[in-house]
Design an enzyme around this catalytic site. Sequence first.
Site, PDB file in Angstrom:
ATOM      1  CG  ASP A  17      92.219  59.155 -35.610  1.00  0.00           C
ATOM      2  OD1 ASP A  17      91.636  60.255 -35.729  1.00  0.00           O
ATOM      3  OD2 ASP A  17      93.443  59.055 -35.481  1.00  0.00           O
TER       4      ASP A  17
ATOM      5  CG  ASP B 179     100.691  54.449 -27.079  1.00  0.00           C
ATOM      6  OD1 ASP B 179     100.219  55.601 -27.025  1.00  0.00           O
ATOM      7  OD2 ASP B 179     101.630  54.149 -27.843  1.00  0.00           O
ATOM      8  NE  ARG B 180      97.102  59.677 -29.385  1.00  0.00           N
ATOM      9  CZ  ARG B 180      97.701  59.205 -30.474  1.00  0.00           C
ATOM     10  NH1 ARG B 180      98.797  58.463 -30.337  1.00  0.00           N
ATOM     11  NH2 ARG B 180      97.239  59.469 -31.678  1.00  0.00           N
TER      12      ARG B 180
ATOM     13  CG  ASN C 245      97.629  63.183 -29.715  1.00  0.00           C
ATOM     14  OD1 ASN C 245      96.896  62.951 -28.757  1.00  0.00           O
ATOM     15  ND2 ASN C 245      97.188  63.188 -30.959  1.00  0.00           N
TER      16      ASN C 245
ATOM     17  CB  THR D 205      93.833  60.730 -29.917  1.00  0.00           C
ATOM     18  OG1 THR D 205      93.316  60.630 -31.238  1.00  0.00           O
ATOM     19  CG2 THR D 205      93.612  59.413 -29.195  1.00  0.00           C
TER      20      THR D 205
END
Length: 550
Positions: free
Chosen positions: A309, A167-168, A104, A83
Amino acid sequence: MKLTAIIIGSLFSLSLCAQTTKAQNKQETNKKPKLVVGIVVDQMRYDYLSKYYDKFSDKGFKKLISEGFNCKNTHYNYAPTYTGPGHASVYTGTTPAFNGIVANDWFVRETDKTTYVTDDPTVETVGSNSEKAGKMSPRNLLSSTIGDEMRLYSNMKSKVISVSQKDRAAILPGGHLSNGSYWLDTDTGNFITSTYYENRLPKWVSNFNAQHLAQKYLSKSWKTLLPIDQYTESAADDNPYEGLYKGEDKPVFPHNLPKMYDKNDYGVIRYTPFGNTLTKDLALAALKGENLGKGNYTDFLAISFSSTDYVGHKMGPQSVEVEDTYLRLDRDLGEIISYLENEYGKDGFLLFLTADHAAAYVPSQMMDLKMNAGYFNYKDFSDDLNDHLEKKYDETQLVSSVINGQIYLDHKKLRDKNIDLKSIENYIASFALQFEGIANAYTSFQLNGAILKNKSAQLIQNGFYPKRSGDVALLLEPQWLDDYSHTGTSHGSTYNYDTHVPLLWYGWNIKKGNTAASVQITDIAPTIASFLNIMEPSACTGKPIMAITK
């Protein structure tokens, strides 16, 4: 005299025509959409477009396919396909080798600890009392994004807003100069940000949070959108390849969300299609609250849908749950597209939709079908490797970490014992090939500059950044996954089932059509830059997609 007058008149007319043409060309050059909307669907395989096509509405995916432009052969050009790197590559137009987002999480040799992709201990949470959920920023992202370039070009007058549950997936698309990036705090059900961006939430975000929509969506059971017997594209609802939700004995509909919902943890919404609907609600609120597309410069809204996801990891790509999640996402997309068309007109905005990676079939199912597949236990491999290295080099724990399929060695111990790095890497690569499920292994010396011939090696090389990547990278065989669960699925490999994703374009200057020509995910950002007549991101390695920009 008459001839002279005619000549002078003709020259004057030609001059006027030239000036008019020049003005028209300048006007055409400066003509831009009011708004760019980037949509990333987390863990979307390309074949979902055709698999669920007949059940899509006329306003969502089907509209983008039939009225927009479909890049049918779009692939990720690096590994691992996760991601964080996925979102970074879409918006920077380059691979982890240049943007630095190698995974990640990755191991940091200087601290001897693992770090998270958007961790930033120097900032604080804004929007909740959580000590950790908001301590995030894009500080680990090394290159600029297309949104950053829009902001710089306009002397900071363009607006860039990004939203997601993860958040990412909000932070990396927003880039360094985002006007606001917002993600879900699972402790409160509110969308939050960090002091990297601002010291308090904008009023429109506070008003949105005050509606407590997450709690409302979790107050009812998850039933299929259509009668369940119509989900003929999926496997039986009750099968052994799907995971269990909290408090359930079987992975079947309906899913009792109120029973699963713990009032101190809103995280369960991520494992339902309603997490995507919540994100859609926030995206529409952002368009209105920030007056996007209403100024003199092009604005940007980045939306990432994450529930696909979570559901995919839990249930796998053949599940009714995944199909229902995409049918509901289709309706959410339809709502966004309809709003954009009503507010800006079809020629007033440019929209693209892609995914941050795809996904494998469930290996246990493939094994039952007598196909090559399996699960690889990295913990057992790491222990075995350390034992062999101790016998060979008379030193314990030379392996500091095995993460993302990469082996990190303790460089201090290697220096103290005068162990040659290249020699030990070659030994480990040879040792790894003895294990079932490992297809190949590549050393850092191979990945850092050598010309590698096969596709998988090149993709791993494109994902290799020496300061953050390991010393030896392992490549598992097709349909092999990390041995953490034998239900559901995952991703991260160099194989087509992980790299082949949708790429749909719609709106401003987009003509209806499709291409089967090869497109790389890193081509998205320079394509937008070409449309906007601005500079591509700083480390961009992609190229504009000629099929739509010409």
